[in-house]
Scaffold this active site. Structure first.
Site, short mmCIF file in Angstrom:
data_model
loop_
_atom_site.label_atom_id
_atom_site.label_comp_id
_atom_site.label_asym_id
_atom_site.label_seq_id
_atom_site.Cartn_x
_atom_site.Cartn_y
_atom_site.Cartn_z
N TRP A 21 0.60 -1.51 -0.03
CA TRP A 21 -0.04 0.01 0.31
C TRP A 21 1.08 1.25 -0.22
O TRP A 21 0.67 2.31 -0.14
CB TRP A 21 -0.35 -0.15 1.32
CG TRP A 21 0.10 0.10 2.63
CD1 TRP A 21 0.08 0.36 3.33
CD2 TRP A 21 -0.10 -1.42 2.84
NE1 TRP A 21 1.20 0.12 4.63
CE2 TRP A 21 0.70 -1.18 4.21
CE3 TRP A 21 -0.08 -2.67 2.92
CZ2 TRP A 21 1.30 -2.00 5.14
CZ3 TRP A 21 0.04 -3.22 4.12
CH2 TRP A 21 0.35 -3.51 4.71
N GLU A 43 -4.28 1.51 7.09
CA GLU A 43 -3.85 2.02 8.91
C GLU A 43 -4.92 1.00 10.07
O GLU A 43 -4.76 0.99 10.63
CB GLU A 43 -3.93 3.44 8.50
CG GLU A 43 -2.86 3.91 7.32
CD GLU A 43 -1.42 3.88 8.71
OE1 GLU A 43 -1.23 3.18 9.66
OE2 GLU A 43 -0.39 4.24 7.60
N THR A 49 -1.55 -4.42 15.24
CA THR A 49 -1.86 -5.79 14.46
C THR A 49 0.40 -5.89 13.09
O THR A 49 0.33 -4.09 12.32
CB THR A 49 -2.14 -5.78 13.03
OG1 THR A 49 -3.89 -5.97 13.76
CG2 THR A 49 -2.14 -7.60 12.42
N LEU A 86 -7.85 -12.02 11.42
CA LEU A 86 -7.22 -11.32 11.91
C LEU A 86 -7.09 -9.93 13.23
O LEU A 86 -6.23 -9.93 13.92
CB LEU A 86 -7.80 -9.95 10.84
CG LEU A 86 -6.13 -8.42 10.71
CD1 LEU A 86 -5.13 -8.93 9.81
CD2 LEU A 86 -6.93 -7.90 9.98
N GLY A 87 -8.24 -10.88 13.85
CA GLY A 87 -8.50 -10.09 14.93
C GLY A 87 -8.95 -8.32 15.30
O GLY A 87 -8.72 -8.36 14.68
N TYR A 88 -8.94 -8.74 16.77
CA TYR A 88 -9.56 -7.42 16.57
C TYR A 88 -10.93 -7.00 15.68
O TYR A 88 -10.93 -5.94 15.00
CB TYR A 88 -9.00 -6.26 16.62
CG TYR A 88 -7.79 -5.57 18.17
CD1 TYR A 88 -9.14 -5.85 19.32
CD2 TYR A 88 -6.60 -5.68 17.95
CE1 TYR A 88 -8.00 -6.26 20.51
CE2 TYR A 88 -5.65 -5.53 18.96
CZ TYR A 88 -6.24 -5.46 20.39
OH TYR A 88 -5.99 -5.86 21.24
N TYR A 126 -4.65 8.89 16.23
CA TYR A 126 -3.56 7.63 15.34
C TYR A 126 -3.45 7.63 13.91
O TYR A 126 -2.96 8.13 13.07
CB TYR A 126 -2.79 6.02 15.38
CG TYR A 126 -1.78 5.95 14.77
CD1 TYR A 126 -1.11 5.98 14.71
CD2 TYR A 126 -2.66 4.54 13.82
CE1 TYR A 126 0.03 5.46 14.07
CE2 TYR A 126 -1.79 4.22 12.60
CZ TYR A 126 -0.44 4.79 12.42
OH TYR A 126 0.51 4.31 11.44
N ASP A 144 2.22 6.57 17.39
CA ASP A 144 2.07 4.48 17.73
C ASP A 144 2.95 4.30 18.42
O ASP A 144 3.72 5.28 18.94
CB ASP A 144 1.81 4.47 16.38
CG ASP A 144 3.00 3.54 16.10
OD1 ASP A 144 4.30 5.24 15.77
OD2 ASP A 144 3.95 2.77 14.89
N CYS A 196 15.44 0.93 15.78
CA CYS A 196 14.52 1.45 17.53
C CYS A 196 13.93 0.24 18.19
O CYS A 196 12.13 0.63 17.84
CB CYS A 196 14.20 3.16 17.66
SG CYS A 196 14.67 3.53 19.01
N THR A 297 -6.20 -10.77 25.11
CA THR A 297 -5.90 -9.94 25.69
C THR A 297 -5.69 -9.49 26.42
O THR A 297 -4.93 -9.77 27.37
CB THR A 297 -6.57 -8.65 24.56
OG1 THR A 297 -6.05 -8.56 23.22
CG2 THR A 297 -5.38 -7.91 24.90
#
Length: 350
Positions: A21, A43, A49, A86-88, A126, A144, A196, A297
Site C-alpha cells: 500500500w 492503517e 497488528t 486478523l483479530g479485533y 493515530y 503510535d 529502535c 488480550t
DNA sequence: CATTCGTGGTT
DNA sequence: TAACCAAGAAT
C-alpha cells in the site's frame, strides 16, 4: 532541531520498507501519492497488528473491494468472514461503517483533513494523522507505539506510559517537518520497527545515534517504561458442535458488540469459572478429551468441545444450520476454528 | 482514565 | 510455558 528530521528522511530514502500500500520515497518526491482508500485500509488493519500479518489481508481486501464504493456496498457477512483471523473484529465492523459514511457524507472521497477524518468510525488520533500525512502529505504527526518508543529514547524520558504519552506526543510534534510529512511519518515508524526496536535496539546503525539522549545515557534498552499490567485470568466454557445427517453444521452469528462481535461461532455456554451447560438442542452429546485453548488480550480461554450427530429433522433452540458446501472454517475467528479442528476427526469418523 | 477488544511471533 | 509485543479505538 529540524535538521535531525532531515537526517531521518535521508535514512528513509535509502532504507524504506516495501509494502503493497506504500508509495516509495523516490516516487513520492516525484509527486505520486498513494490511494487514500488503500492507505485507510492498511492503517486500520495495522492497528495493533504486525505488517507481516496485514500483507495478505490487505491484498485480499483490495482485490475483493477495490474502492470505497465497493466496500460501502459490501455484504456485512462477507467482510466479517474475510477479516476472520486478523483479530479485533470491531475494526471490520467500523470498516463498513466508515466506508458507508465516506460515501454518504463525503461524496465517496476521503476527507483531506485531520479533524474531519477523526469523526469517522474506527479512525482515532493515530489513524487520522496517518491518513492525513501519508495519503495527503499534510503536516500531521503520527504517534503510535513506535513513535512513543523512539521519542522516549531520543529524549531519555523515564516517566512510564501511558501517563507520559502527552509529553511524547509533544516531542513528536516538535520534530515533524513541514516538508515531506508523509515520508517522515513512515520514516519514524520504520525506524522503530527496524532499528529502535523494543528489545536489543541497533543503536550502532541508527541515524539518530548522535542526538539520542538515551544512547548517551545507556538507557535505550530499558525505555520506554510502562506501568505493569495485571496477569491474565483463565475462563472456561463449553462449545457445542452439531452435525446433521446431511453434513450441515450448527453455527450462530455472535452479538454485534463485544468479544468476537458479529463473527460466526459455535453455540456455547457462558465463559467463566464454572460454566453452566447450554446445549443448543437435545442429543447424545460426546465430550472430547482435548480442550480448545486460546488466549485473548485479557484472559485465557479453555473450551470443552462437545459433539453430537443429529438426524435431518433436528430443530435447534438457537443458531442455524449451515450446509456442508457453504461451511468455511476460514470464516471463523481463531478460537472457534480451534474448536472445529478438534471436533473434525470425530465428525468424520462417526 | 481504565477496560475491553485478537492474534501470531518472539524471548 | 508465560510474558511480552505490534502502524489503537471505543466506551
Amino acid at each position: 532541531m529540524r535538521d535531525i528530521s532531515l537526517q531521518l528522511l535521508a535514512w528513509y530514502d535509502a532504507n524504506a520498507r516495501e509494502m503493497p500500500w506504500r508509495v516509495p520515497p523516490n516516487a513520492r518526491q516525484n509527486g505520486t501519492l498513494p490511494d487514500p482508500y488503500a492507505v485507510w485500509m492498511s492503517e486500520v488493519m495495522l492497528q495493533q497488528t504486525t505488517v507481516a500479518a496485514v500483507r495478505e489481508y490487505h491484498n485480499k481486501f483490495m482485490a475483493l473491494w477495490p474502492s470505497v464504493h465497493d466496500m460501502a456496498a459490501a455484504d456485512d457477512a462477507d467482510v466479517m468472514a474475510a477479516w476472520a483471523g486478523l483479530g479485533y473484529y470491531a475494526r471490520a465492523r467500523n470498516l463498513l461503517k466508515c466506508a458507508r459514511a465516506v460515501v454518504a457524507d463525503h461524496g465517496g472521497v476521503f476527507p483531506a483533513d485531520y479533524a474531519v477524518l477523526l469523526t469517522l468510525p474506527g479512525i482515532g488520533p493515530y489513524t487520522a494523522a496517518a491518513i492525513a500525512s501519508i495519503a495527503f502529505d499534510l503536516p500531521e504527526t503520527v504517534v503510535d507505539g513506535n513513535v512513543e518508543r523512539v521519542m522516549a529514547r531520543l529524549f531519555d524520558i523515564h516517566d512510564p506510559l501511558p501517563k507520559s504519552k502527552p509529553v511524547l506526543t509533544a516531542r513528536a510534534k516538535q520534530l515533524t517537518p513541514d516538508t515531506r510529512p508523509g515520508d517522515y511519518a513512515q520514516a519514524v515508524m520504520d525506524l522503530g520497527a527496524t532499528i529502535c526496536t523494543p528489545r536489543n535496539p541497533s543503536c550502532g546503525a541508527c541515524p539518530w545515534q548522535q542526538p539520542c539522549a538515551a544512547n548517551a545515557a545507556g538507557t535505550a534498552a530499558e525505555l520506554p517504561k510502562k506501568t505493569p499490567k495485571k496477569k491474565t485470568p483463565t475462563r472456561h466454557g463449553i462449545a457445542y458442535v452439531v452435525q446433521r445427517a446431511d453434513g450441515a453444521l450448527l453455527l450462530e452469528t455472535r452479538p454485534a458488540s463485544g468479544l468476537l462481535g458479529g463473527m460466526l461461532g459455535w453455540p456455547g455456554s457462558e465463559w467463566g469459572d464454572a460454566p453452566e451447560p447450554a446445549p443448543p438442542l437435545d442429543a447424545n452429546w460426546q465430550t472430547l478429551n482435548e480442550q480448545a485453548r486460546h488466549t485473548f488480550t485479557h484472559f485465557h480461554l479453555r473450551l470443552t468441545v462437545m459433539v453430537a450427530k443429529v438426524d435431518a429433522r433436528a430443530q435447534a433452540r438457537r443458531g442455524s444450520f449451515v450446509a456442508a458446501p457453504d461451511f468455511d472454517a476460514g470464516a471463523l475467528p481463531t478460537a472457534m476454528r480451534k474448536v472445529f479442528d478438534i471436533a473434525a476427526p470425530t465428525l468424520r469418523n462417526t
